[in-house]
Design an enzyme around this catalytic site. Structure first.
Site, short mmCIF file in Angstrom:
data_model
loop_
_atom_site.label_atom_id
_atom_site.label_comp_id
_atom_site.label_asym_id
_atom_site.label_seq_id
_atom_site.Cartn_x
_atom_site.Cartn_y
_atom_site.Cartn_z
N ARG A 34 37.73 8.75 15.82
CA ARG A 34 37.86 10.15 15.43
C ARG A 34 39.31 10.52 15.71
O ARG A 34 40.18 10.08 14.97
CB ARG A 34 36.84 10.97 16.21
CG ARG A 34 36.54 12.31 15.61
CD ARG A 34 35.25 12.93 16.12
NE ARG A 34 35.22 13.17 17.57
CZ ARG A 34 34.18 13.74 18.20
NH1 ARG A 34 33.10 14.10 17.52
NH2 ARG A 34 34.21 13.95 19.50
N LYS A 93 31.17 24.22 22.86
CA LYS A 93 31.59 24.33 21.45
C LYS A 93 30.40 24.79 20.60
O LYS A 93 29.24 24.72 21.05
CB LYS A 93 32.13 22.99 20.97
CG LYS A 93 31.11 21.86 20.95
CD LYS A 93 31.78 20.50 20.79
CE LYS A 93 30.73 19.39 20.72
NZ LYS A 93 31.32 18.06 20.89
N TYR A 108 6.41 27.05 -3.26
CA TYR A 108 7.15 26.43 -4.37
C TYR A 108 6.71 25.00 -4.60
O TYR A 108 6.53 24.23 -3.65
CB TYR A 108 8.64 26.41 -4.06
CG TYR A 108 9.31 27.77 -4.08
CD1 TYR A 108 9.43 28.49 -5.27
CD2 TYR A 108 9.84 28.31 -2.92
CE1 TYR A 108 10.05 29.73 -5.28
CE2 TYR A 108 10.48 29.54 -2.93
CZ TYR A 108 10.58 30.25 -4.12
OH TYR A 108 11.20 31.47 -4.14
#
Ligand SMILES: *Cc1c(COP(=O)(O)O)cnc(C)c1O
Length: 364
Positions: free
Chosen positions: A131, A35, A257
């Site tokens: 889940r 996946k 920054y």
């Protein structure tokens, strides 16, 4: 110059990790989880390699991911872990749905009847992950109802651990015992056994009694351990770039920054063309190293969208175009996904998927 670093993917390392799995689980089925584009490693190439190495089962999260594999000519069995909405896709692409609601089973049965076909499915039981899955108290009757539906062949039954990566296995063992109780009730109701699987990487590495009939490794295939200990796994992904520019700056120079870093000496600062848009998490600002000439160069100042500054004052002869490694090995030094994830309180999974997503990949 194209944006972003190169993800070098070491297929020999993948093979070694697969060998480690087979050595542990023997002849059991290895349902390889690919996946999220194989955890950022490129699902098509990774799947091909796994299939050539003897893996007969792949698992993805969504049907879109399975279609990509089919379109690439991969014919192995593909289980779709979460998404079962587009019923037609499962027939068109010959995919194995995971069923965790009776109404989905009815939809598959209806479509199968229309086509005069039988679809193989795996049922998911929620034993405490919270889940998806049939609840423990109705799982047995739901499973028997589904198995009785014409057009459906229940092939497998599985569950998922919530914390097998802890050293305290008491909850994992509770989940496993619950699953085995449900499994044997379903099997005796059916009169035939189902292919049962539960073990993820953490359980494969540390909970042998969870191997059952098949295992579902993900992260360990890619050479990352869910534990501090590496278990001899071989990292598959290396993230590399090149020095874009080098500057000599006097003591007291602010970098990037927010001026979160100010040079404490006359410094040589290298600019690396990789930033948070490339998966180099901004929380690693002033909190990580990269490798140049086999040495560690600390990240100084905030990581920008496209570039990152590192201090190379202590590394001799650094020049433009020198290789920079952000993840993986360079000479004798190694930066693991675990090292980066520990620095920013996340998990190796997030490091490799973030780097791998959209990266230019080179397979070696
Ligand atoms: C992602 C996933 C796995 C693989 O887990 P790892 O921890 O990467 O081994 C296994 N089973 C299911 C259901 C998953 O969602």
């Amino acid at each position: 110059m194209n944006r972003g670093p190169i993800a070098e993917i070491d297929l020999a390392a993948l093979q070694k990790n697969l060998n480690i799995i087979y050595r542990a689980v023997g002849k059991r089925n290895v349902i390889s989880v690919v996946k999220a584009d194989a955890y950022g490693h490129g699902a098509v190439t990774i799947s091909r390699k796994l299939v050539n190495a003897g893996v007969s089962y792949l698992a993805v999260a969504f049907t879109g991911e399975a279609k990509v594999l089919r379109d690439a000519g991969i014919t192995a069995r593909i289980m779709v872990l979460f998404d079962n909405r587009d019923v037609m896709d499962f027939f068109t692409y010959n995919l194995i749905p995971v069923i965790y609601e009776k109404r989905t089973a009815r939809a598959f049965a209806g479509e199968a009847a229309k086509k005069g076909l039988t679809v193989s499915v795996h049922l998911k039981i929620d034993t405490g992950m919270g889940r998806v899955g049939f609840s423990a108290d109705t799982a047995v009757s739901d499973a028997l109802d589904i198995a009785a539906m014409k057009g459906i062949a229940v092939e497998g039954l599985f569950s998922h651990f919530s914390d097998a990566d802890l050293s305290d296995k008491s909850y994992a063992r509770e989940q496993l015992e619950l699953f085995q109780r449900i499994k044997s009730d379903i099997s005796s109701g059916l009169g035939y056994p189902l292919m049962a699987h539960m073990a993820n990487s953490a359980a494969i590495l540390t909970l042998q009694e969870s191997y059952l009939d098949a295992v579902r490794p993900g992260i360990m295939l890619y050479g990352c351990s869910p534990f501090e200990e590496s278990y001899g796994l071989n990292p598959v992904m290396k993230i590399k770039s090149e020095v874009l520019a080098i500057r000599s700056l006097p003591l007291g120079s602010p970098i990037s920054y927010g001026r979160t870093y100010v040079t404490r000496r006359k410094s040589r600062i290298a600019v690396i063309p990789v930033g948070y848009a490339d998966g180099y998490n901004r929380l690693l600002s002033n909190n990580s190293d990269v490798l140049i000439r086999g040495k560690r160069a600390p990240v100084v100042g905030r990581i920008c969208m496209d570039v990152t500054m590192v201090d190379v004052t202590d590394i001799r002869d650094v020049s433009e175009n020198d290789e920079v490694v952000l993840l993986g090995r360079q000479m004798d030094e190694l930066i693991t996904a675990r090292e980066l994830s520990d620095r920013i309180n996340t998990i190796p999974y997030e490091i490799v998927t973030a780097f791998g997503h959209g990266a230019r990949r080179e397979y070696v």
